[in-house]
Design a protein around this motif. Structure first.
Motif, PDB file in Angstrom:
ATOM      1  N   LEU A 262       0.906  -1.107   0.083  1.00 41.20           N
ATOM      2  CA  LEU A 262       0.086   0.032  -0.225  1.00 41.20           C
ATOM      3  C   LEU A 262       0.897   1.256   0.094  1.00 41.20           C
ATOM      4  CD1 LEU A 262      -2.716  -1.089   2.606  1.00 41.20           C
ATOM      5  CD2 LEU A 262      -2.890  -1.162   0.091  1.00 41.20           C
ATOM      6  N   ASN A 263       0.405   2.230  -0.424  1.00 38.43           N
ATOM      7  CA  ASN A 263       1.299   3.327  -0.685  1.00 38.43           C
ATOM      8  C   ASN A 263       0.306   4.772  -0.352  1.00 38.43           C
ATOM      9  OD1 ASN A 263       2.134   6.031  -2.313  1.00 38.43           O
ATOM     10  ND2 ASN A 263       3.896   4.728  -2.573  1.00 38.43           N
ATOM     11  N   LEU A 264       0.904   5.397   0.471  1.00 40.77           N
ATOM     12  CA  LEU A 264      -0.038   6.780   0.999  1.00 40.77           C
ATOM     13  C   LEU A 264       0.798   7.892   0.235  1.00 40.77           C
ATOM     14  CD1 LEU A 264      -2.492   7.854   2.642  1.00 40.77           C
ATOM     15  CD2 LEU A 264      -0.687   7.713   4.560  1.00 40.77           C
ATOM     16  N   LYS A 265       0.255   8.755  -0.414  1.00 41.30           N
ATOM     17  CA  LYS A 265       0.982   9.740  -1.110  1.00 41.30           C
ATOM     18  C   LYS A 265       0.415  11.034  -0.530  1.00 41.30           C
ATOM     19  CE  LYS A 265       2.997  11.778  -5.094  1.00 41.30           C
ATOM     20  NZ  LYS A 265       2.235  12.742  -5.489  1.00 41.30           N
ATOM     21  N   ARG A 266       0.747  12.017   0.036  1.00 36.55           N
ATOM     22  CA  ARG A 266       0.024  13.228   0.206  1.00 36.55           C
ATOM     23  C   ARG A 266       0.216  13.942  -0.977  1.00 36.55           C
ATOM     24  NH1 ARG A 266       4.128  14.772   4.995  1.00 36.55           N
ATOM     25  NH2 ARG A 266       5.222  13.271   3.424  1.00 36.55           N
ATOM     26  N   ASN A 267      -0.770  14.894  -1.291  1.00 33.81           N
ATOM     27  CA  ASN A 267      -1.013  15.723  -2.239  1.00 33.81           C
ATOM     28  C   ASN A 267      -0.520  17.109  -1.778  1.00 33.81           C
ATOM     29  OD1 ASN A 267      -2.344  13.797  -4.161  1.00 33.81           O
ATOM     30  ND2 ASN A 267      -4.376  14.299  -2.869  1.00 33.81           N
ATOM     31  N   LYS A 268       0.153  17.698  -2.573  1.00 34.77           N
ATOM     32  CA  LYS A 268       0.471  19.037  -2.290  1.00 34.77           C
ATOM     33  C   LYS A 268       0.551  20.281  -3.253  1.00 34.77           C
ATOM     34  CE  LYS A 268       5.106  18.938  -4.458  1.00 34.77           C
ATOM     35  NZ  LYS A 268       6.505  19.641  -4.270  1.00 34.77           N
ATOM     36  N   ASN A 269       0.424  21.257  -2.728  1.00 33.27           N
ATOM     37  CA  ASN A 269       0.623  22.498  -3.596  1.00 33.27           C
ATOM     38  C   ASN A 269       1.548  22.659  -4.175  1.00 33.27           C
ATOM     39  OD1 ASN A 269      -2.047  23.497  -2.676  1.00 33.27           O
ATOM     40  ND2 ASN A 269      -1.253  24.445  -1.050  1.00 33.27           N
TER      41      ASN A 269
ATOM     42  N   MET B  43      -2.811  24.214  -7.288  1.00 34.88           N
ATOM     43  CA  MET B  43      -3.175  24.586  -5.736  1.00 34.88           C
ATOM     44  C   MET B  43      -4.317  23.511  -5.468  1.00 34.88           C
ATOM     45  SD  MET B  43      -1.461  27.029  -4.912  1.00 34.88           S
ATOM     46  CE  MET B  43      -2.002  27.644  -3.109  1.00 34.88           C
ATOM     47  N   VAL B  44      -3.885  22.693  -4.319  1.00 39.70           N
ATOM     48  CA  VAL B  44      -4.831  21.345  -3.948  1.00 39.70           C
ATOM     49  C   VAL B  44      -5.124  21.666  -2.270  1.00 39.70           C
ATOM     50  CG1 VAL B  44      -4.152  20.051  -5.696  1.00 39.70           C
ATOM     51  CG2 VAL B  44      -2.814  20.045  -3.666  1.00 39.70           C
ATOM     52  N   GLU B  45      -6.235  21.318  -1.908  1.00 41.41           N
ATOM     53  CA  GLU B  45      -6.389  21.090  -0.408  1.00 41.41           C
ATOM     54  C   GLU B  45      -5.564  20.049   0.027  1.00 41.41           C
ATOM     55  OE1 GLU B  45      -8.798  22.929   1.267  1.00 41.41           O
ATOM     56  OE2 GLU B  45      -8.999  23.863  -0.616  1.00 41.41           O
ATOM     57  N   PRO B  46      -5.120  20.280   1.168  1.00 42.37           N
ATOM     58  CA  PRO B  46      -4.472  19.045   2.100  1.00 42.37           C
ATOM     59  C   PRO B  46      -5.306  17.690   1.918  1.00 42.37           C
ATOM     60  CG  PRO B  46      -4.553  20.853   3.230  1.00 42.37           C
ATOM     61  CD  PRO B  46      -5.632  21.173   2.153  1.00 42.37           C
ATOM     62  N   SER B  47      -4.578  16.613   1.313  1.00 36.99           N
ATOM     63  CA  SER B  47      -5.177  15.464   1.083  1.00 36.99           C
ATOM     64  C   SER B  47      -4.332  14.408   0.649  1.00 36.99           C
ATOM     65  CB  SER B  47      -6.280  15.562   0.088  1.00 36.99           C
ATOM     66  OG  SER B  47      -5.538  16.076  -1.308  1.00 36.99           O
ATOM     67  N   PHE B  48      -4.752  13.252   0.805  1.00 41.17           N
ATOM     68  CA  PHE B  48      -3.902  11.978   0.415  1.00 41.17           C
ATOM     69  C   PHE B  48      -4.500  11.207  -0.519  1.00 41.17           C
ATOM     70  CE2 PHE B  48      -6.034  10.700   3.917  1.00 41.17           C
ATOM     71  CZ  PHE B  48      -6.263   9.290   3.635  1.00 41.17           C
ATOM     72  N   HIS B  49      -3.582  10.364  -1.463  1.00 38.36           N
ATOM     73  CA  HIS B  49      -3.984   9.511  -2.176  1.00 38.36           C
ATOM     74  C   HIS B  49      -3.578   7.861  -1.712  1.00 38.36           C
ATOM     75  CE1 HIS B  49      -5.398   7.421  -6.022  1.00 38.36           C
ATOM     76  NE2 HIS B  49      -4.283   6.857  -6.046  1.00 38.36           N
ATOM     77  N   LEU B  50      -4.543   6.894  -1.530  1.00 37.56           N
ATOM     78  CA  LEU B  50      -4.069   5.823  -1.106  1.00 37.56           C
ATOM     79  C   LEU B  50      -4.201   4.849  -2.630  1.00 37.56           C
ATOM     80  CD1 LEU B  50      -3.229   3.505   1.137  1.00 37.56           C
ATOM     81  CD2 LEU B  50      -5.769   3.325   1.330  1.00 37.56           C
TER      82      LEU B  50
END
Length: 165
Positions: free
Chosen positions: A109-116, A121-128
């Motif tokens: 499994l990979n948890l990648k944080r999205n960044k600005n 511009m993106v809201e703080p979030s992540f993609h699994l």
């Protein structure tokens, strides 16, 4: 690369040697691909300018440099494939791996944080996401195949090989 090994502890996380090998091979193969793309870019540009920094770029910047050349050819297909592989590479390199392979399966499994970024511009979030041994092997083979295609394009340009019609 199919050999299963026991997990080894590194810091507070535990990563299998399989995961480490897959990530390592993917990064090494992608590095070789980007080196060839830089060489091909330099040949297509045709100018030996020591101040030109486009040849060492990667990802979107390298694709933009190719597009700025205005050359319509097989480079479009190659760059489309490279863009997809580069996205996967970014997930592999910049994501946090949650290795569940020690539980008797081969899913990572990979948890990648999205960044600005400056462009997005993106809201703080992540993609699994997840990858299996087979997924890793397939992506690595895709990178190698694309590397061979770029190598062929370099050879065609240099007159070492004749491009099939």
């Amino acid at each position: 690369m199919k050999t299963k090994v026991e997990n080894t502890g590194i810091g507070q996380y535990y990563f299998s040697q399989n995961l480490a090998l897959f990530v390592g091979y993917l990064v090494l193969e992608m590095s070789a691909l980007e080196d060839s793309l830089g060489e091909w870019y330099h040949l297509l540009k045709g100018v030996h300018d020591t101040n030109d920094t486009d040849w060492w770029k990667s990802g979107e910047q390298l694709i933009e440099a190719f597009n700025d050349l205005g050359i319509e050819s097989s480079s479009n297909t190659i760059l489309d494939e490279y863009s997809k592989l580069y996205d996967i590479r970014n997930t592999v390199v910049h994501g946090l791996w949650l290795d569940s392979s020690g539980n008797g399966n081969n899913t990572f499994l990979n948890l990648k944080r999205n960044k600005n970024t400056k462009k997005k511009m993106v809201e703080p979030s992540f993609h699994l996401s997840s990858m299996t041994d087979e997924n890793f092997e397939s992506v690595i083979q895709d990178i190698k195949r694309l590397q061979n295609n770029v190598s062929d394009e370099i050879s065609y340009f240099m007159g070492i090989k004749i491009k099939p019609t």
